[in-house]
Design a protein around this motif. Structure first.
Motif, PDB file in Angstrom:
ATOM      1  N   LEU A   8      40.490  32.202  49.892  1.00  0.00           N
ATOM      2  CA  LEU A   8      40.544  32.517  51.258  1.00  0.00           C
ATOM      3  C   LEU A   8      39.825  31.940  52.069  1.00  0.00           C
ATOM      4  N   SER A   9      38.708  31.461  51.565  1.00  0.00           N
ATOM      5  CA  SER A   9      37.661  30.606  52.444  1.00  0.00           C
ATOM      6  C   SER A   9      38.023  29.352  52.323  1.00  0.00           C
ATOM      7  N   ILE A  45      38.253  39.760  42.575  1.00  0.00           N
ATOM      8  CA  ILE A  45      37.730  39.555  44.036  1.00  0.00           C
ATOM      9  C   ILE A  45      37.123  38.325  44.378  1.00  0.00           C
ATOM     10  N   SER A  46      36.396  37.979  43.475  1.00  0.00           N
ATOM     11  CA  SER A  46      35.753  36.427  43.563  1.00  0.00           C
ATOM     12  C   SER A  46      36.777  35.389  43.886  1.00  0.00           C
ATOM     13  N   THR A  60      47.996  34.846  47.582  1.00  0.00           N
ATOM     14  CA  THR A  60      47.177  36.184  47.770  1.00  0.00           C
ATOM     15  C   THR A  60      47.866  37.405  47.654  1.00  0.00           C
ATOM     16  N   SER A 106      46.293  39.919  44.870  1.00  0.00           N
ATOM     17  CA  SER A 106      46.168  41.251  45.398  1.00  0.00           C
ATOM     18  C   SER A 106      46.660  42.174  44.582  1.00  0.00           C
ATOM     19  N   GLN A 123      36.971  27.830  44.104  1.00  0.00           N
ATOM     20  CA  GLN A 123      38.155  28.893  43.493  1.00  0.00           C
ATOM     21  C   GLN A 123      38.605  28.225  42.236  1.00  0.00           C
ATOM     22  N   LEU A 147      39.757  35.757  45.168  1.00  0.00           N
ATOM     23  CA  LEU A 147      40.386  35.746  46.482  1.00  0.00           C
ATOM     24  C   LEU A 147      39.370  35.635  47.343  1.00  0.00           C
ATOM     25  N   ALA A 148      38.171  35.751  47.417  1.00  0.00           N
ATOM     26  CA  ALA A 148      36.985  35.398  48.319  1.00  0.00           C
ATOM     27  C   ALA A 148      37.031  33.827  48.588  1.00  0.00           C
ATOM     28  N   THR A 149      36.872  33.463  47.276  1.00  0.00           N
ATOM     29  CA  THR A 149      36.753  31.710  47.494  1.00  0.00           C
ATOM     30  C   THR A 149      38.028  31.099  47.762  1.00  0.00           C
TER      31      THR A 149
END
Length: 344
Positions: free
Chosen positions: A231-232, A224-225, A167, A171, A237, A227-229
């Motif tokens: 972290l979920s 962003i996509s 991450t 980031s 991802q 990181l979203a997938t």
């Protein structure tokens, strides 16, 4: 329906193959613009070298993914063994693929910072924070690879310790690209605003700004996509992750092609010569040169008390607003502008 690891692997390979085909077309167009359509005899070796390196890294990444897909789906008779193979972070092919991806990301970030540095006329204060962020990304990337090489074959990529480093890495590259793109666009807008007010130029740098913003938005949206997938905790991802190596090359080439061919979503009929720092691209019709004449006059008394006058005139001309502003600013301290804008 949740995406399984096997499905995610196949989707990744399909998406990466399509993006590599797009990158190949843009790469060939980039070579044509840099080599065949350059305005001067000077070849932009550094841009050409970066483009070739990105293409080679993208090709290597795709080749490793194909090899892993063949081994995972053909080399094992049991689907559970295939899943263990794809999940094994410490596998040599997995480490090699991730190393290629990190190198591609750092190369892309490095050139974005270089573009920022040149557009801001080599202002080290502007580039220093981005360079520090790039160095931090390099260190985090190396540590991430080391951590992956030390985990057991059953350790997932969503492990808490790995998640912290992964991450952090993505980031920082998101922050680097977003900030550099914003500063480049702001600088171009500011130059256009100032030169338009000073010289009443009709040639706009807006297509350049639009091309840079839109290309940067593509990469930022991808990060962003991811990181979203990630972290979920979704296997979705993987398609995004494997596409990044290709998207970086696509974004890099897209800026060169759109500016070099005069293509913009804002004005698809724009033609001209645009300069971003040291990068000059010639399109179908050159812009009209603009000349600025500056004269300095000095007076003095001779031995008999009579006034002597001495004057010196310097002409500054350029085809681009960026170069013209820099030349005028360099001479403004010694000369007073007495005549502006000679059109041809």
């Amino acid at each position: 329906m949740a995406v399984g690891l096997a499905e995610a692997t196949l989707i990744s390979l399909l998406m990466e193959s399509i993006l590599f085909g797009i990158f190949t077309v843009l790469f060939l167009a980039t070579l044509y613009i840099l080599i065949m359509r350059r305005k001067s005899q000077q070849l932009r070796i550094h841009i050409l070298a970066v483009s070739v390196c990105m293409y080679v890294l993208a090709l290597m990444h795709l080749a490793v993914d194909m090899h892993r897909a063949i081994v995972g789906f053909v080399g094992f008779s049991d689907s559970s063994q295939s899943e263990v193979y794809f999940n094994a972070l410490s596998n040599s092919t997995s480490l090699f693929k991730n190393g290629i991806l990190i190198a591609q990301i750092l190369l892309g970030d490095g050139f974005v910072i270089y573009r920022l540095y040149m557009v801001w006329f080599c202002d080290k204060r502007i580039a220093a924070p981005a360079i520090l962020c790039l160095l931090a990304s390099f260190c985090v990337g190396v540590i991430t690879l080391k951590k992956e090489s030390e985990v057991t074959p059953t350790t997932l990529v969503f492990n808490d310790e790995l998640k912290l480093w992964v991450t952090s890495f993505f980031s920082m590259t998101l922050i680097t690209n977003f900030s550099c793109t914003a500063l480049i666009a702001f600088r171009i807008w500011r130059i256009e605003l100032r030169t338009s007010a000073m010289f009443r130029l009709n040639n706009s740098l807006s297509p350049v700004m639009v091309a840079i913003i839109e290309s940067g938005a593509i990469y930022s949206a991808t990060l962003i996509s991811l990181l979203a997938t990630y972290l979920s905790g979704s296997d979705g991802q993987y398609p995004v992750l494997d596409s990044i190596a290709q998207i970086i090359g696509v974004v890099f080439s897209l800026i060169i092609v759109r500016i070099g061919l005069g293509i913009s979503s804002k004005d698809t009929t724009h033609h001209g010569t645009t300069s971003i720092g040291p990068i000059n691209f010639s399109s179908q019709r050159p812009l009209r040169p603009v000349s600025v004449h500056m004269t300095r006059t000095r007076t003095a008394l001779d031995d008999q008390g009579e006034t002597l006058g001495m004057s010196r005139t310097v002409s500054v001309s350029s085809n681009t607003a960026v170069d013209l502003e820099s030349k005028v600013n360099a001479s403004r301290s010694d000369y007073e502008i007495t005549k502006t804008q000679q059109r041809i």
